[in-house]
Design an enzyme around this catalytic site. Sequence first.
Site, PDB file in Angstrom:
ATOM      1  CE  LYS A  15      -2.343  -1.074   4.045  1.00  0.00           C
ATOM      2  NZ  LYS A  15      -1.134  -2.397   4.079  1.00  0.00           N
ATOM      3  NE  ARG A  90      -4.304  -0.445   9.740  1.00  0.00           N
ATOM      4  CZ  ARG A  90      -3.509  -0.397   8.920  1.00  0.00           C
ATOM      5  NH1 ARG A  90      -3.239   0.763   8.878  1.00  0.00           N
ATOM      6  NH2 ARG A  90      -1.752  -1.163   9.276  1.00  0.00           N
ATOM      7  NE  ARG A 129       7.078  -2.548   6.624  1.00  0.00           N
ATOM      8  CZ  ARG A 129       6.631  -2.360   6.459  1.00  0.00           C
ATOM      9  NH1 ARG A 129       5.200  -1.870   5.536  1.00  0.00           N
ATOM     10  NH2 ARG A 129       5.404  -2.492   7.669  1.00  0.00           N
ATOM     11  NE  ARG A 162       6.422  -0.426  10.626  1.00  0.00           N
ATOM     12  CZ  ARG A 162       5.733  -0.455   9.858  1.00  0.00           C
ATOM     13  NH1 ARG A 162       5.268   0.207   8.611  1.00  0.00           N
ATOM     14  NH2 ARG A 162       3.958  -0.652   9.866  1.00  0.00           N
ATOM     15  NE  ARG A 173       1.686  -4.562  11.553  1.00  0.00           N
ATOM     16  CZ  ARG A 173       2.883  -4.895  10.894  1.00  0.00           C
ATOM     17  NH1 ARG A 173       4.286  -5.074  10.775  1.00  0.00           N
ATOM     18  NH2 ARG A 173       2.788  -3.931   9.583  1.00  0.00           N
TER      19      ARG A 173
HETATM   20  P1  ADP Z   1       1.711  -1.684   8.145  1.00  0.00           P
HETATM   21  O1  ADP Z   1       1.018  -1.150   6.332  1.00  0.00           O
HETATM   22  O2  ADP Z   1       2.563  -2.543   7.571  1.00  0.00           O
HETATM   23  O3  ADP Z   1       0.199  -2.818   8.577  1.00  0.00           O
HETATM   24  P2  ADP Z   1       0.957   0.649   8.519  1.00  0.00           P
HETATM   25  O4  ADP Z   1       2.395   1.606   9.024  1.00  0.00           O
HETATM   26  O5  ADP Z   1      -0.251   1.319   8.028  1.00  0.00           O
HETATM   27  O6  ADP Z   1       1.566  -0.593   8.585  1.00  0.00           O
HETATM   28  O7  ADP Z   1       0.838   0.740  10.532  1.00  0.00           O
HETATM   29  C1  ADP Z   1       1.527   0.365  11.903  1.00  0.00           C
HETATM   30  C2  ADP Z   1       0.362   0.839  12.969  1.00  0.00           C
HETATM   31  O8  ADP Z   1      -0.217   1.570  13.071  1.00  0.00           O
HETATM   32  C3  ADP Z   1      -1.066  -0.275  13.267  1.00  0.00           C
HETATM   33  O9  ADP Z   1       0.053  -1.437  13.684  1.00  0.00           O
HETATM   34  C4  ADP Z   1      -1.582   0.176  13.772  1.00  0.00           C
HETATM   35  O10 ADP Z   1      -1.272  -0.019  15.421  1.00  0.00           O
HETATM   36  C5  ADP Z   1      -1.342   1.637  14.275  1.00  0.00           C
HETATM   37  N1  ADP Z   1      -2.183   2.773  12.625  1.00  0.00           N
HETATM   38  C6  ADP Z   1      -1.687   3.203  11.797  1.00  0.00           C
HETATM   39  N2  ADP Z   1      -2.936   2.929  10.670  1.00  0.00           N
HETATM   40  C7  ADP Z   1      -4.414   2.028  11.641  1.00  0.00           C
HETATM   41  C8  ADP Z   1      -5.124   3.124  11.607  1.00  0.00           C
HETATM   42  N3  ADP Z   1      -6.205   3.459  10.547  1.00  0.00           N
HETATM   43  N4  ADP Z   1      -6.495   2.280  12.791  1.00  0.00           N
HETATM   44  C9  ADP Z   1      -5.267   1.905  13.759  1.00  0.00           C
HETATM   45  N5  ADP Z   1      -4.577   1.819  13.804  1.00  0.00           N
HETATM   46  C10 ADP Z   1      -3.809   2.128  12.953  1.00  0.00           C
HETATM   47  P1  ADP Z   2       2.177  -1.322   2.927  1.00  0.00           P
HETATM   48  O1  ADP Z   2       2.325  -0.305   3.202  1.00  0.00           O
HETATM   49  O2  ADP Z   2       1.079  -2.447   2.098  1.00  0.00           O
HETATM   50  O3  ADP Z   2       2.602  -2.454   4.742  1.00  0.00           O
HETATM   51  P2  ADP Z   2       4.838  -1.544   1.788  1.00  0.00           P
HETATM   52  O4  ADP Z   2       4.612  -0.724   0.574  1.00  0.00           O
HETATM   53  O5  ADP Z   2       5.377  -0.599   3.338  1.00  0.00           O
HETATM   54  O6  ADP Z   2       3.822  -2.262   2.663  1.00  0.00           O
HETATM   55  O7  ADP Z   2       5.752  -2.701   1.323  1.00  0.00           O
HETATM   56  C1  ADP Z   2       6.032  -4.024   2.346  1.00  0.00           C
HETATM   57  C2  ADP Z   2       7.413  -4.508   1.454  1.00  0.00           C
HETATM   58  O8  ADP Z   2       7.313  -5.335   0.532  1.00  0.00           O
HETATM   59  C3  ADP Z   2       8.283  -2.980   1.497  1.00  0.00           C
HETATM   60  O9  ADP Z   2       9.812  -4.003   1.795  1.00  0.00           O
HETATM   61  C4  ADP Z   2       8.751  -3.281   0.084  1.00  0.00           C
HETATM   62  O10 ADP Z   2      10.121  -2.423  -0.382  1.00  0.00           O
HETATM   63  C5  ADP Z   2       8.045  -4.190  -0.284  1.00  0.00           C
HETATM   64  N1  ADP Z   2       7.611  -4.606  -1.908  1.00  0.00           N
HETATM   65  C6  ADP Z   2       6.208  -3.476  -1.877  1.00  0.00           C
HETATM   66  N2  ADP Z   2       5.448  -3.591  -2.664  1.00  0.00           N
HETATM   67  C7  ADP Z   2       5.952  -5.177  -3.832  1.00  0.00           C
HETATM   68  C8  ADP Z   2       6.215  -5.689  -4.867  1.00  0.00           C
HETATM   69  N3  ADP Z   2       5.570  -5.458  -5.528  1.00  0.00           N
HETATM   70  N4  ADP Z   2       7.198  -6.956  -4.920  1.00  0.00           N
HETATM   71  C9  ADP Z   2       8.121  -7.054  -3.563  1.00  0.00           C
HETATM   72  N5  ADP Z   2       8.041  -6.528  -2.719  1.00  0.00           N
HETATM   73  C10 ADP Z   2       7.460  -5.101  -2.993  1.00  0.00           C
END
Ligand code: ADP
Ligand code: ADP
Length: 217
Positions: A15, A90, A129, A162, A173
């Site tokens: 995302k 979310r 990541r 992270r 998660r």
């Molecule tokens: P990822 O894309 O890897 O799931 P994010 O960076 O979007 O992680 O979110 C990291 C953490 O921040 C989540 O596990 C949650 O604890 C908090 N968080 C982010 N967005 C939301 C949301 N919309 N509602 C509640 N908690 C959130």
């Molecule tokens: P999210 O925001 O949904 O948690 P991220 O954009 O942070 O996901 O991506 C998670 C990890 O996967 C990062 O290390 C990113 O560089 C990698 N990644 C994202 N898209 C792809 C893809 N299409 N193929 C391989 N690796 C990817």
Amino acid sequence: MPVYYLMLGAPGAGKGTQAKRLSDKIKLAHISSGDIFRDHLKRDTELGKLARGFMSRGELVPDDITIAMIRERLLQSDCADGAVLDGFPRTPAQAKHLETLIAELNGRVAKAIYIRVAKETLIKRLSGRWMCRLHGHVYHDIHNPPKTPGVCDIDGSELYQRDDDKAETVAHRINVYLEQTAPLIDYYRDRNYLIEINGEQSIDAVSSDLLAKLKQG
Ligand code: ADP
Ligand code: ADP
């Protein structure tokens, strides 16, 4: 009229990566709820103190706190034309509040973009990541490595892994996502907002698929 694109998908689906590319392309602000929370954690604000425990356990920060934070952010001037929302909504309650807020702003949802990825892929993505300390630019040690290991290509800051990307927290998660967030896929599909992208392709292929599907409308 402000326009909002919503990114949906599990943790690690891509995302953030795609939201950044899309927001650069269509010139809308990229609003990542996770990045905003991490910024508060870094600055140790009241909001950061509230969010810290939930984030480190891999749970969602409560809706009232999260909704208030996003409301405030979307009212800022860089979001006057809308935004690409990454990580919000979310939960169904967040989706309802977003609908109200967008109506107040006389805006509209353009599309909800669901990036579909298998569970095994998510785990590989999150364990590789790396993120930069300064702005949260995202890398992967295999799929999207920085030019110099440990250093952000864009702003030169240090890359880190992270805490919530460690295996035990990731598993939790993903379950939280399946229980609380995945129902939003049907919610937006029922409203005809959903486009679905195969997230198992390369980063470039996901981006071009996404742009092609947005063009089709
Ligand atoms: P990822 O894309 O890897 O799931 P994010 O960076 O979007 O992680 O979110 C990291 C953490 O921040 C989540 O596990 C949650 O604890 C908090 N968080 C982010 N967005 C939301 C949301 N919309 N509602 C509640 N908690 C959130
Ligand atoms: P999210 O925001 O949904 O948690 P991220 O954009 O942070 O996901 O991506 C998670 C990890 O996967 C990062 O290390 C990113 O560089 C990698 N990644 C994202 N898209 C792809 C893809 N299409 N193929 C391989 N690796 C990817």
